[in-house]
Design an enzyme around this catalytic site. Structure first.
Site, mmCIF file in Angstrom:
data_model
loop_
_atom_site.group_PDB
_atom_site.id
_atom_site.type_symbol
_atom_site.label_atom_id
_atom_site.label_comp_id
_atom_site.label_asym_id
_atom_site.label_seq_id
_atom_site.Cartn_x
_atom_site.Cartn_y
_atom_site.Cartn_z
ATOM 1 N N THR A 37 0.917 -1.262 0.022
ATOM 2 C CA THR A 37 -0.066 0.130 0.052
ATOM 3 C C THR A 37 0.973 1.371 0.018
ATOM 4 O OG1 THR A 37 0.215 0.273 2.371
ATOM 5 C CG2 THR A 37 -1.698 -1.158 1.419
ATOM 6 N N ASP A 60 -1.929 -9.611 -0.998
ATOM 7 C CA ASP A 60 -2.834 -8.886 0.082
ATOM 8 C C ASP A 60 -3.264 -10.088 0.942
ATOM 9 O OD1 ASP A 60 -5.102 -8.032 1.136
ATOM 10 O OD2 ASP A 60 -6.000 -6.962 -0.679
ATOM 11 N N THR A 135 -1.361 -3.228 19.252
ATOM 12 C CA THR A 135 -1.044 -1.830 19.872
ATOM 13 C C THR A 135 -1.720 -1.788 21.256
ATOM 14 O OG1 THR A 135 -1.961 0.488 19.426
ATOM 15 C CG2 THR A 135 -3.131 -1.222 18.354
ATOM 16 N N ASP A 136 -1.204 -0.891 22.088
ATOM 17 C CA ASP A 136 -1.720 -0.351 23.322
ATOM 18 C C ASP A 136 -2.913 0.471 23.108
ATOM 19 O OD1 ASP A 136 -0.544 2.056 22.285
ATOM 20 O OD2 ASP A 136 0.595 2.464 24.273
ATOM 21 N N GLU A 137 -3.251 0.904 21.902
ATOM 22 C CA GLU A 137 -4.363 1.729 21.617
ATOM 23 C C GLU A 137 -5.850 0.915 21.859
ATOM 24 O OE1 GLU A 137 -4.561 4.448 18.477
ATOM 25 O OE2 GLU A 137 -2.577 4.857 18.740
ATOM 26 N N TYR A 161 -9.152 2.835 13.721
ATOM 27 C CA TYR A 161 -8.195 2.048 13.675
ATOM 28 C C TYR A 161 -8.139 0.998 15.164
ATOM 29 C CZ TYR A 161 -3.267 0.907 14.948
ATOM 30 O OH TYR A 161 -1.918 0.198 15.261
ATOM 31 N N LYS A 165 -8.292 -3.109 15.182
ATOM 32 C CA LYS A 165 -7.153 -3.804 15.951
ATOM 33 C C LYS A 165 -7.712 -4.703 17.031
ATOM 34 C CE LYS A 165 -3.260 -4.185 15.156
ATOM 35 N NZ LYS A 165 -2.314 -4.803 14.170
ATOM 36 N N LEU A 201 3.732 11.203 13.877
ATOM 37 C CA LEU A 201 4.325 12.332 14.560
ATOM 38 C C LEU A 201 6.010 12.833 14.303
ATOM 39 C CD1 LEU A 201 3.594 14.968 16.455
ATOM 40 C CD2 LEU A 201 4.568 13.170 18.241
HETATM 41 P P1 NAD Z 1 3.076 0.731 8.597
HETATM 42 O O1 NAD Z 1 1.779 1.510 8.141
HETATM 43 O O2 NAD Z 1 4.033 1.094 8.333
HETATM 44 O O3 NAD Z 1 3.004 -0.550 7.625
HETATM 45 C C1 NAD Z 1 1.874 -1.611 7.365
HETATM 46 C C2 NAD Z 1 2.555 -2.638 6.284
HETATM 47 O O4 NAD Z 1 1.563 -3.447 5.860
HETATM 48 C C3 NAD Z 1 2.777 -1.654 4.880
HETATM 49 O O5 NAD Z 1 4.046 -2.435 4.283
HETATM 50 C C4 NAD Z 1 1.537 -1.956 3.917
HETATM 51 O O6 NAD Z 1 1.832 -2.196 2.772
HETATM 52 C C5 NAD Z 1 1.307 -3.436 4.549
HETATM 53 N N1 NAD Z 1 -0.242 -3.870 4.346
HETATM 54 C C6 NAD Z 1 -1.267 -3.227 4.414
HETATM 55 N N2 NAD Z 1 -2.561 -3.664 3.955
HETATM 56 C C7 NAD Z 1 -2.189 -4.858 3.568
HETATM 57 C C8 NAD Z 1 -2.771 -6.107 3.162
HETATM 58 N N3 NAD Z 1 -4.126 -5.870 3.086
HETATM 59 N N4 NAD Z 1 -1.814 -7.164 2.927
HETATM 60 C C9 NAD Z 1 -0.589 -7.229 3.000
HETATM 61 N N5 NAD Z 1 0.172 -6.156 3.230
HETATM 62 C C10 NAD Z 1 -0.689 -4.876 3.764
HETATM 63 O O7 NAD Z 1 2.483 -0.112 9.920
HETATM 64 P P2 NAD Z 1 3.640 -0.360 11.166
HETATM 65 O O8 NAD Z 1 3.571 1.182 11.838
HETATM 66 O O9 NAD Z 1 4.903 -0.608 10.749
HETATM 67 O O10 NAD Z 1 2.844 -0.968 12.136
HETATM 68 C C11 NAD Z 1 2.832 -2.501 12.067
HETATM 69 C C12 NAD Z 1 2.130 -3.366 12.986
HETATM 70 O O11 NAD Z 1 2.370 -2.927 14.206
HETATM 71 C C13 NAD Z 1 0.478 -2.925 12.696
HETATM 72 O O12 NAD Z 1 -0.177 -3.997 12.703
HETATM 73 C C14 NAD Z 1 0.161 -1.924 13.803
HETATM 74 O O13 NAD Z 1 -1.101 -1.784 14.230
HETATM 75 C C15 NAD Z 1 1.271 -2.446 14.895
HETATM 76 N N6 NAD Z 1 1.616 -1.466 15.908
HETATM 77 C C16 NAD Z 1 2.449 -0.194 15.622
HETATM 78 C C17 NAD Z 1 2.757 0.738 16.291
HETATM 79 C C18 NAD Z 1 3.619 2.032 15.830
HETATM 80 O O14 NAD Z 1 3.822 2.679 16.644
HETATM 81 N N7 NAD Z 1 3.602 2.138 14.670
HETATM 82 C C19 NAD Z 1 2.850 0.361 17.817
HETATM 83 C C20 NAD Z 1 2.376 -0.778 17.964
HETATM 84 C C21 NAD Z 1 1.806 -1.756 17.223
HETATM 85 O O1 DAU Z 2 0.269 3.632 20.243
HETATM 86 C C1 DAU Z 2 0.677 2.786 19.210
HETATM 87 C C2 DAU Z 2 0.059 3.494 18.254
HETATM 88 O O2 DAU Z 2 1.013 4.520 17.847
HETATM 89 C C3 DAU Z 2 0.087 2.516 16.957
HETATM 90 O O3 DAU Z 2 -0.743 1.147 17.039
HETATM 91 C C4 DAU Z 2 -0.128 3.412 15.608
HETATM 92 O O4 DAU Z 2 -0.132 2.606 14.499
HETATM 93 C C5 DAU Z 2 0.723 4.507 15.369
HETATM 94 O O5 DAU Z 2 0.442 5.266 14.540
HETATM 95 C C6 DAU Z 2 0.603 5.368 16.862
HETATM 96 O O6 DAU Z 2 -0.867 5.954 16.720
HETATM 97 P P1 DAU Z 2 -0.839 7.477 17.446
HETATM 98 O O7 DAU Z 2 -2.018 8.057 16.849
HETATM 99 O O8 DAU Z 2 -0.340 7.597 18.940
HETATM 100 O O9 DAU Z 2 0.647 8.131 16.441
HETATM 101 P P2 DAU Z 2 0.619 9.429 15.571
HETATM 102 O O10 DAU Z 2 2.234 9.407 15.314
HETATM 103 O O11 DAU Z 2 -0.398 9.537 14.362
HETATM 104 O O12 DAU Z 2 0.305 10.618 16.768
HETATM 105 C C7 DAU Z 2 1.116 10.655 17.944
HETATM 106 C C8 DAU Z 2 0.564 11.609 18.781
HETATM 107 O O13 DAU Z 2 1.069 12.928 18.320
HETATM 108 C C9 DAU Z 2 -0.804 11.808 18.913
HETATM 109 O O14 DAU Z 2 -1.134 12.297 20.176
HETATM 110 C C10 DAU Z 2 -1.478 12.817 18.083
HETATM 111 C C11 DAU Z 2 -0.195 13.764 17.903
HETATM 112 N N1 DAU Z 2 -0.005 14.141 16.425
HETATM 113 C C12 DAU Z 2 0.249 13.537 15.339
HETATM 114 C C13 DAU Z 2 0.312 13.955 14.150
HETATM 115 C C14 DAU Z 2 0.350 13.223 12.901
HETATM 116 C C15 DAU Z 2 0.096 15.771 16.341
HETATM 117 O O15 DAU Z 2 0.027 16.523 17.336
HETATM 118 N N2 DAU Z 2 0.178 16.261 14.964
HETATM 119 C C16 DAU Z 2 0.175 15.394 13.966
HETATM 120 O O16 DAU Z 2 0.347 16.095 12.852
#
Ligand code: NAD
Ligand code: DAU
Length: 354
Positions: A37, A60, A135-137, A161, A165, A201
């Protein structure tokens, strides 16, 4: 060769996980299943292109027939499931893809894994694992003095989201209790580090700062997140995969509760030091903008189960992790420019229009 099947391995955490995993010369091969994606980038995998232990499949996770073919061809000993739609703001504007990938996709993958696992016997069946990365969310939002999320905290997701999850976590749990599928789940806090897509962020603030754009903080900037360096998230997943108890969930976090304003101040101070502007500070670019609807106020995570049972601890402090991250973005502008495609520009124009 023995393999693990990783979904979402071209994304931020999945990509880091694949690179870390294959940096060990003795590691099993990786079947990397990713739809590519907007969030998936082959460029992240450049260091392992050509490594015979890495097989990439643009697939996918909702495509059951393709998954069946991959399981049959490579007979993985484990699945590590990262693939998801992951950005909260996108889930607010357009939730349908989140329902499709996070719920239907996880269900389809569970069904394919269950069918495959049922066909195994002996040691291979006993050794198989399905690790679901979550995720913790899913636990919702904390007040300033509430206790941190533990593995027994109630699920109260507040965004499309986190609701999607939560649904996927429940399906994974049900496959353990109903069918005996050997599952493990990790619920992690906010990860940051290299290859993070600049809609989130920390990478958004770094890339906007460097291009002289506003640094948009939602609401009062006082929402709190717990931050964990991505390599530490990956090491926790490896520990749980290797030694986690079947059917259990493990909370993962950095013990770094920071308000968004504190995070952005720290980023600006690092940039002022590493790449000073001609005049003034990057802090001058901070702008307060309209809040995210349903914005969770605070996340904080209790990792004592993971520490006690598996001896895991993060290796990086917030200060060292953030410094490494800023330096990585300064050194890897080609990756950043590559992922900031037309799709990325459309998203930024819509999300930050006002
Ligand atoms: P990301 O959005 O950077 O990456 C997601 C990946 O999944 C991408 O490579 C995308 O192409 C692929 N994808 C999406 N839809 C798909 C589908 N239908 N089939 C196959 N591939 C698909 O996400 P991330 O931040 O690396 O998060 C990875 C996992 O960790 C997620 O499950 C997310 O919920 C979880 N997570 C993320 C965070 C965080 O802070 N980023 C924290 C806790 C948990
Ligand atoms: O807690 C784990 C989660 O953390 C993961 O499950 C999600 O995939 C990951 O995207 C992340 O979610 P958040 O919503 O916490 O992350 P984000 O980086 O989008 O935002 C972090 C904080 O910053 C949140 O309080 C919103 C704020 N923010 C975010 C953006 C993009 C801003 O203030 N300005 C912004 O432009």
């Amino acid at each position: 060769m023995s393999h693990i099947l990783v979904t979402g391995g071209a994304g931020f955490i999945g990509g880091n996980f694949v690179l870390n995993w294959l940096s060990n010369a003795d590691a099993d091969g990786v079947i990397n299943v990713d739809k590519l994606t907007y969030a998936g980038n082959r460029r992240t995998l450049a260091p392992v292109e050509g490594d015979p232990r890495h097989v990439f499949s643009q697939t996918d996770i909702c495509d059951r027939a393709a998954l069946d073919r991959l399981f049959a061809a490579y007979e993985p000993r484990a699945v590590v499931h990262f693939a998801a739609e992951s950005h909260v703001d996108r889930s607010i504007r357009a939730p349908a893809d989140f329902i499709q990938t996070n719920i239907i996709g996880t269900f389809t993958l569970l069904e394919a894994a269950r069918t495959y696992w049922n066909g195994l016997d002996g040691d291979a069946k006993a050794a198989f694992r399905f690790l679901h990365v979550s995720t913790d969310e899913v636990f919702g939002s904390l007040g300033p003095t509430d206790s941190r999320f533990s593995e027994t905290s109630p699920y109260t997701p507040n965004s499309p989201y986190s609701a999607s999850k939560a649904a996927s976590d429940h399906l994974v749990r049900a496959y353990y209790h109903t069918y005996g599928l050997p599952v493990l789940t990790t619920n992690c806090s906010n990860s940051y580090g290299p290859y993070h897509f600049p809609e989130k962020l920390i990478p958004l603030m770094i890339t906007n700062a460097l291009s002289g754009k506003p640094l948009p903080l939602y609401g009062d900037g006082r929402n709190v997140r717990d931050w964990l360096y991505v390599e530490d998230h990956c090491s926790a997943i490896r520990e749980v995969l290797a030694r986690g108890r079947l059917g259990e969930t493990y909370n993962v976090g950095g013990g770094n509760e920071k308000s968004n304003l504190e995070v952005v101040h720290a980023l600006c101070d690092l940039l002022d030091w590493l790449k000073p502007k001609d005049s003034g500070s990057y802090r001058d670019q901070i702008t307060f903008v309209k809040d995210r609807p349903g914005h969770d106020r605070r996340y904080a995570i209790d990792t004592s189960k993971l520490e006690r049972e598996l001896g895991w601890k993060p290796a990086k402090t917030f200060e060292t992790g953030l410094c490494k991250t800023v330096q990585w973005y300064l050194d890897n502008q080609a990756w950043v420019q590559d992922v900031m495609s037309g799709e990325y520009r459309n998203w930024v124009a819509k999300q930050y229009a006002a």
